[in-house]
Design a protein around this motif. Structure first.
Motif, PDB file in Angstrom:
ATOM      1  N   VAL A   1      72.421 -39.300  16.482  1.00  0.00           N
ATOM      2  CA  VAL A   1      72.112 -38.792  17.907  1.00  0.00           C
ATOM      3  C   VAL A   1      72.623 -39.102  18.856  1.00  0.00           C
ATOM      4  O   VAL A   1      72.696 -37.991  20.339  1.00  0.00           O
ATOM      5  CB  VAL A   1      69.982 -39.276  17.389  1.00  0.00           C
ATOM      6  CG1 VAL A   1      70.023 -40.392  18.165  1.00  0.00           C
ATOM      7  CG2 VAL A   1      69.346 -38.496  19.176  1.00  0.00           C
ATOM      8  N   SER A   2      73.281 -40.318  19.437  1.00  0.00           N
ATOM      9  CA  SER A   2      73.377 -40.665  20.932  1.00  0.00           C
ATOM     10  C   SER A   2      75.227 -39.954  20.720  1.00  0.00           C
ATOM     11  O   SER A   2      75.395 -39.318  21.422  1.00  0.00           O
ATOM     12  CB  SER A   2      73.563 -41.981  20.694  1.00  0.00           C
ATOM     13  OG  SER A   2      74.285 -43.016  19.719  1.00  0.00           O
ATOM     14  N   ILE A   3      75.343 -40.275  19.779  1.00  0.00           N
ATOM     15  CA  ILE A   3      76.830 -40.147  19.306  1.00  0.00           C
ATOM     16  C   ILE A   3      76.273 -38.441  19.528  1.00  0.00           C
ATOM     17  O   ILE A   3      77.445 -37.500  19.753  1.00  0.00           O
ATOM     18  CB  ILE A   3      77.615 -40.210  17.877  1.00  0.00           C
ATOM     19  CG1 ILE A   3      77.055 -41.675  17.707  1.00  0.00           C
ATOM     20  CG2 ILE A   3      78.519 -39.935  17.936  1.00  0.00           C
ATOM     21  CD1 ILE A   3      78.489 -42.736  19.089  1.00  0.00           C
ATOM     22  N   GLN A   4      75.537 -37.815  18.850  1.00  0.00           N
ATOM     23  CA  GLN A   4      75.734 -36.709  19.246  1.00  0.00           C
ATOM     24  C   GLN A   4      75.110 -35.849  20.321  1.00  0.00           C
ATOM     25  O   GLN A   4      76.342 -34.647  20.671  1.00  0.00           O
ATOM     26  CB  GLN A   4      74.366 -36.180  18.364  1.00  0.00           C
ATOM     27  CG  GLN A   4      73.551 -35.145  17.923  1.00  0.00           C
ATOM     28  CD  GLN A   4      72.282 -33.359  17.981  1.00  0.00           C
ATOM     29  OE1 GLN A   4      72.444 -33.773  16.586  1.00  0.00           O
ATOM     30  NE2 GLN A   4      71.191 -34.021  18.217  1.00  0.00           N
ATOM     31  N   ALA A   5      74.582 -36.563  21.078  1.00  0.00           N
ATOM     32  CA  ALA A   5      75.195 -36.574  22.406  1.00  0.00           C
ATOM     33  C   ALA A   5      75.893 -36.582  23.429  1.00  0.00           C
ATOM     34  O   ALA A   5      76.357 -35.265  24.401  1.00  0.00           O
ATOM     35  CB  ALA A   5      72.955 -37.565  23.490  1.00  0.00           C
ATOM     36  N   GLN A   6      76.977 -37.063  22.701  1.00  0.00           N
ATOM     37  CA  GLN A   6      78.117 -37.334  23.275  1.00  0.00           C
ATOM     38  C   GLN A   6      78.829 -36.553  23.254  1.00  0.00           C
ATOM     39  O   GLN A   6      79.601 -35.667  24.017  1.00  0.00           O
ATOM     40  CB  GLN A   6      78.635 -38.913  23.109  1.00  0.00           C
ATOM     41  CG  GLN A   6      79.709 -39.157  23.787  1.00  0.00           C
ATOM     42  CD  GLN A   6      80.139 -40.229  22.503  1.00  0.00           C
ATOM     43  OE1 GLN A   6      81.189 -40.102  21.514  1.00  0.00           O
ATOM     44  NE2 GLN A   6      80.566 -41.601  23.031  1.00  0.00           N
TER      45      GLN A   6
END
Length: 634
Positions: A498-503
């Motif tokens: 989820v955090s890499i997706q946001a990036q």
């Protein structure tokens, strides 16, 4: 509630050429009998290593260097007709991973569902043989009895024809059915503890919701405990009672789901929650990844496109009547993958295309790129004051067209050549199209890596040495190398944390604004599309069933399939849990199951109805404009 599993100060180390690497560093938590605990964190946090240690299936380079894994099974498995036998807690960590004690527990008392069912199921054995194998190993039953129990378990997990499914192979099943077969294999011995390691990551949101409901129902029926391992906080909010948050091999926060979602304390958990796309985000709201990609202010080689002020919504790409069918090896009627699509993509916009796997999204995307030849229809690309007939292009004209339309693939690892360095990967499009000399190509490649947040020092490295998010950024950089007008992004973040997706989503939005790009953003997750898209087209069974500006679609969805997709997206909010009743019992993607006036079959062909404001929906009959808005047809 008594503890079924208690982990005390667990430490796991891996032998590497650079010396021991401690992947799990003193982890302690418990799983109560019949309870549900979620183990949350990004890839590399140590979640799956904990599950492997519990099951005794650590890779050969890994070993438990400290701590205890205490398993306190309440008694005999319920499928054996004898009185329960009380047992003292046993320390799994002390057993030989290949010894008989651990083999007796693994698959019988503790089972696991793996993340990717296709690679976890044998392609050479039938589903019946694979599921019944656990029964033959752990229970005193004959082959025929094992197959009967297997068929019953397949029925429980949602196979419509369980006896027929016994003789099927994994490659004959959809992703959702393969995952159901994995669940059946894990549960056929009725274990006390089920470990679910990212059980829904690769699934469509509607299939994911069905699998979550299935696991919850089976857990209640069988009275087993569940250890759910995931990075999806929306899934955690809908399933877990207790949450354990891991970061770099350590537990940074734990507690009840109510406490952690309503009052998160650790900065890492707050950052994970801030990185999740939500439906209520405003146009100026931005996802907050844990590690932001620093933007660059100027580009020398990538020229920004200016949307014509006198034609702000002029279509860059126009699709009319596009259709494609495939024949199967077994003969029969051809399968209509794309069934007469009409669509326009405006210059400078992001058009979201959403739908489940198999609805025709990727087939449509490949036809736009001319990787597949359609059976019928037309595709026109605007070039100044004229339109180019894309399907008639050949030779050099087709090569020139492909400079203007580029593709970002779903799986960045398989899309990048493992034998080429990052520099060679990014320079290859420039070489193919004869752009610049060696010095200019190097300057262009260095600008591309800076644009996507990588360092020029990484140009000599190979794809395997990058994380998933970094590999996807390399894929985006390669797609931008030719300075295209249109980027087709095919599920570019579905496999990412989820955090890499946001990036990556923030990067795509920034690039669109900076370079004036046009996107066709293909996904099955409406929450993700809501964040990046200006308009959204909903696709099911080869047709566009609804098209609207994003705010209109989420505020006033009309088609039953759109409503089911919206209902299936899990959000990290305890006040908005999944509405399983809105999923139409797993029939949301079946046009014959839709209510009137949306039913579609061979004798009933719906047509697009204009609801005003750019909102269209497919329905039957000559409906008055605004009829759906007034509630006359809902």
């Amino acid at each position: 509630m008594a503890d079924l599993l208690e982990i005390r100060d667990l430490k796991v180390s891996f032998a590497t050429p650079a010396g021991p690497f401690e992947a799990v560093r003193g982890v302690s938590f418990r799983v109560p009998q019949g309870g549900t605990v979620a183990l949350v964190g990004e890839s590399g946090s140590g979640k799956s290593v904990v599950s492997q240690a519990i099951m005794g299936i650590l890779p050969s380079a890994g070993r438990i260097t400290g701590g205890e894994i205490l398993f306190n099974e309440p008694g005999s498995p319920p499928s054996i007709d004898r009185a329960p036998i009380d047992r003292a807690p046993i320390d799994i960590a002390a057993f030989d991973r290949n010894g008989p004690e651990l083999r007796a527990i693994r698959g019988g008392s503790i089972s696991i569902i793996f993340q990717e069912p296709m690679t976890s199921l044998s392609p050479l054995h039938t589903v019946g043989d694979q599921v019944s194998e656990a029964l033959l190993l752990h229970r005193q039953v004959s082959k025929s009895e094992a197959l009967e129990l297997t068929a019953e378990m397949l029925r429980l997990v949602g196979f419509k024809h369980p006896k027929r499914a016994l003789s099927t192979y994994a490659f004959e099943l959809s992703g959702g059915l393969r995952q159901r077969a994995m669940i059946a294999m894990a549960l056929v011995c009725r274990p006390s503890l089920l470990i679910a390691d990212e059980p829904t990551t690769a699934l469509d949101v509607t299939i994911q919701a069905q699998i979550l409901k299935l696991i919850k129902d089976l857990q209640a029926e069988l009275g087993m405990a569940l250890l759910l391992i995931t990075h999806d906080l929306g899934v955690v909010a809908n399933v877990a009672e207790e949450v354990v948050v891991m970061y770099r091999g350590r537990i940074v926060e734990r507690g009840s789901a109510d406490d952690l979602f309503r009052d998160p304390r650790h900065p890492y958990l707050k950052a994970l929650l801030a990185a999740v796309p939500r439906f209520d985000m405003g146009p100026e709201d931005r996802l907050v990844p844990i590690r932001e990609i620093p933007p660059i202010s100027e580009t020398k080689f990538l020229a920004p496109r200016q949307v014509e002020r006198d034609r702000p919504n002029a279509p860059l790409l126009t699709i009319e009547g596009l259709a494609k069918s495939f024949t199967t090896r077994r003969g029969g009627e051809p399968v209509k993958a794309v069934d007469g699509i009409d669509l326009a993509i405006n210059a400078g916009e992001c058009l979201g295309l959403v739908g489940e796997s198999g609805c025709g999204k990727t087939t449509l995307s490949k036809m736009l790129l001319r990787a597949l030849q359609p059976d019928a229809g037309s595709v026109r690309l605007r070039d100044g004051d004229r339109d180019i007939d894309v399907l008639a292009l050949e030779g050099r004209a087709l090569t020139e067209f492909r400079r203007r339309v580029q593709y970002v693939f779903q799986d960045p690892f398989s899309a990048l050549n493992p034998r080429m360095t990052v520099f060679d990967i990014l320079a290859e499009p420039l070489l193919v199209h004869g752009i610049g000399d060696a010095a200019e190509r190097r300057a262009r490649v260095e600008e591309l890596v800076r644009l996507v947040g990588l360092d020029r020092q990484q140009l000599k490295r190979y794809p395997h040495s990058f994380s998933g998010g970094q590999r996807q950024r390399i894929g985006i950089a390669r797609a931008l190398a030719l300075n295209p007008d249109l980027l087709i992004c095919d599920e570019p973040v579905s496999a990412l944390d989820v955090s890499i997706q946001a990036q990556v989503l923030n990067l795509l939005k920034d690039l669109q604004q900076r370079l004036g790009l046009t996107y066709l953003f293909v996904s099955h997750n409406l929450a993700v599309v809501d964040y990046v898209a200006d308009r959204i087209a909903v696709m099911c069974a080869g047709r566009i069933v609804e098209l609207a500006p994003r705010r209109t679609l989420f505020r006033d969805p009309q088609h039953p399939y759109t409503k089911a997709l919206l209902a299936a997206v899990p959000t990290p909010d305890l006040g908005h849990k999944l509405d399983f009743d809105a999923l139409m019992g797993g029939q949301a993607s079946n046009p014959a199951a839709w209510p009137q006036p949306f039913t579609r079959d061979e004798t009933h062909r719906p047509r697009p109805i204009d609801l005003g404001g750019g909102h269209w929906v497919e329905a039957l009959g000559a409906l008055p404009v605004g009829a759906l808005k007034t509630g006359a047809l809902t």
